[in-house]
Scaffold this active site. Structure first.
Site, PDB file in Angstrom:
ATOM      1  N   LYS A   1      52.065  45.778  42.839  1.00 25.45           N
ATOM      2  CA  LYS A   1      52.479  45.210  41.554  1.00 25.45           C
ATOM      3  C   LYS A   1      53.248  46.226  40.709  1.00 25.45           C
ATOM      4  O   LYS A   1      54.356  45.951  40.223  1.00 25.45           O
ATOM      5  CB  LYS A   1      51.254  44.728  40.772  1.00 25.45           C
ATOM      6  CG  LYS A   1      51.546  44.318  39.333  1.00 25.45           C
ATOM      7  CD  LYS A   1      50.282  43.979  38.581  1.00 25.45           C
ATOM      8  CE  LYS A   1      49.440  45.180  38.228  1.00 25.45           C
ATOM      9  NZ  LYS A   1      49.992  45.945  37.071  1.00 25.45           N
TER      10      LYS A   1
ATOM     11  N   THR B   1      49.227  46.970  32.468  1.00 27.55           N
ATOM     12  CA  THR B   1      50.561  47.406  32.887  1.00 27.55           C
ATOM     13  C   THR B   1      51.453  46.183  33.056  1.00 27.55           C
ATOM     14  O   THR B   1      51.122  45.268  33.809  1.00 27.55           O
ATOM     15  CB  THR B   1      50.478  48.187  34.205  1.00 27.55           C
ATOM     16  OG1 THR B   1      49.602  49.302  34.030  1.00 27.55           O
ATOM     17  CG2 THR B   1      51.847  48.686  34.634  1.00 27.55           C
TER      18      THR B   1
ATOM     19  N   LYS C   1      54.698  53.580  30.579  1.00 31.02           N
ATOM     20  CA  LYS C   1      53.699  53.407  31.641  1.00 31.02           C
ATOM     21  C   LYS C   1      54.370  53.098  32.978  1.00 31.02           C
ATOM     22  O   LYS C   1      53.948  53.597  34.032  1.00 31.02           O
ATOM     23  CB  LYS C   1      52.723  52.283  31.268  1.00 31.02           C
ATOM     24  CG  LYS C   1      51.668  51.966  32.345  1.00 31.02           C
ATOM     25  CD  LYS C   1      50.764  53.158  32.635  1.00 31.02           C
ATOM     26  CE  LYS C   1      49.771  52.903  33.770  1.00 31.02           C
ATOM     27  NZ  LYS C   1      48.731  51.923  33.467  1.00 31.02           N
TER      28      LYS C   1
END
Length: 301
Positions: free
Chosen positions: A245, A101, A177
């Site tokens: 994150k 990601t 994503k």
């Protein structure tokens, strides 16, 4: 090409990477594993990998494809282009499936570096959780050239139940994503808040969980993650810090577009608070621990 004549290395043998690698083995692909964790390497070797290593120098020239399943763009750059990076050892034309990601811009930078080495990238983040990864049923949201999709077809067949071709432009997969992670993070945070409120109100959490999972307020994330809360088991499959994150990437993306994200910003603050309180390496369901005065189930109790 017959599967046994197709060689793939999976770099990053965490919960998703291990599942993807095992799925490649089960599909008959000649599979290699790369990770710094010797326990993970031994586990994959026992599952049938041809070879495992801390770096892939000894078998890089044999590979048709590489799958990158490390945590973020920094790690992806390190395993590809760092001091012990594998990219310079791969033969021209090798396909690289980057499934970490990351921001679209980071995916584009990695693609440019790979292109300069004669390598072909598919921007292909994944989702589905550890259990689906192990069964070869991940969801892949990918962008890249027709050639990249074709070269990686054996890997996609082995690891995914759903493959979405978002387009040819590198970065589109990464962006899809990131939007997905907005929902995932908000769903976990909302589930934690609901369960914390139930506990404060004196509702047994196993009862609350059973009601929600059989009613309209359920979500995949609630059902999957709040089960950990009911069991009092915060063994990490995906850590709190992962959502610090990922929701950070969500907010960065929105900031670049001057777009407000009210719910995602709150969820980001909740995960950051949990990390700051010392729960960063616990399962992401541990975000519920930020609520004071709440009695939570204990493992084995």
């Amino acid at each position: 090409m017959e599967n046994q004549n197709y060689s793939v290395a999976v770099i990053g043998l965490g919960s998703m990477g291990m599942g993807a690698a095992v799925s490649c083995i089960n599909a008959g692909l000649t599979t290699y594993g790369i990770d710094l964790n010797p326990v993970a390497l031994e586990k994959l070797k026992a599952a049938g990998a041809k070879a495992v290593a801390a770096n892939g120098y000894d078998f890089a020239h044999e590979l048709d494809a590489v799958v990158i399943l490390v945590v973020n763009a920094a790690q992806a750059n390190a395993v590809l282009f760092g001091e012990n990076g594998i990219a310079k050892k791969l033969k021209a034309g090798t396909a690289v499936m980057v499934s970490s990601t990351m921001a679209a811009q980071d995916a584009q930078i990695i693609s440019q570096k790979l292109t300069e080495l004669g390598l072909i990238m598919l921007d292909a983040p994944v989702s589905g959780g550890a259990a689906k990864a192990l069964k070869g049923e991940m969801t892949v949201m990918a962008s890249g050239s027709k050639q990249a999709f074709e070269l990686l077809q054996p890997v996609l067949d082995a690891t995914a139940a759903k493959v979405y071709n978002i387009g040819e432009e590198i970065g589109l997969g990464a962006t899809v994503k990131i939007v997905h992670q907005l929902l995932a993070g908000v769903h976990i945070a909302a589930g934690a808040e609901a369960m914390a409120l139930a506990s404060k109100a004196g509702i047994p959490l196993d009862v609350m969980y059973d009601v929600v999972t059989n009613a309209a307020g359920n979500s995949w994330m609630f059902e999957n993650r709040m089960k950990h809360v009911v069991e009092g088991d915060y063994t990490p499959l995906s850590m709190v810090d992962i959502f610090v994150k990922d929701l950070g990437l969500v907010n960065d993306t929105a900031k670049s577009l001057h777009f407000p994200l009210h719910l995602a910003s709150t969820a980001y603050s909740m995960f950051t608070e949990a990390s700051n309180a010392g729960y960063g390496k616990e399962d992401d369901s541990a975000v519920i621990k930020i609520f004071s005065g709440v009695s939570l189930p204990k493992k084995g109790a």
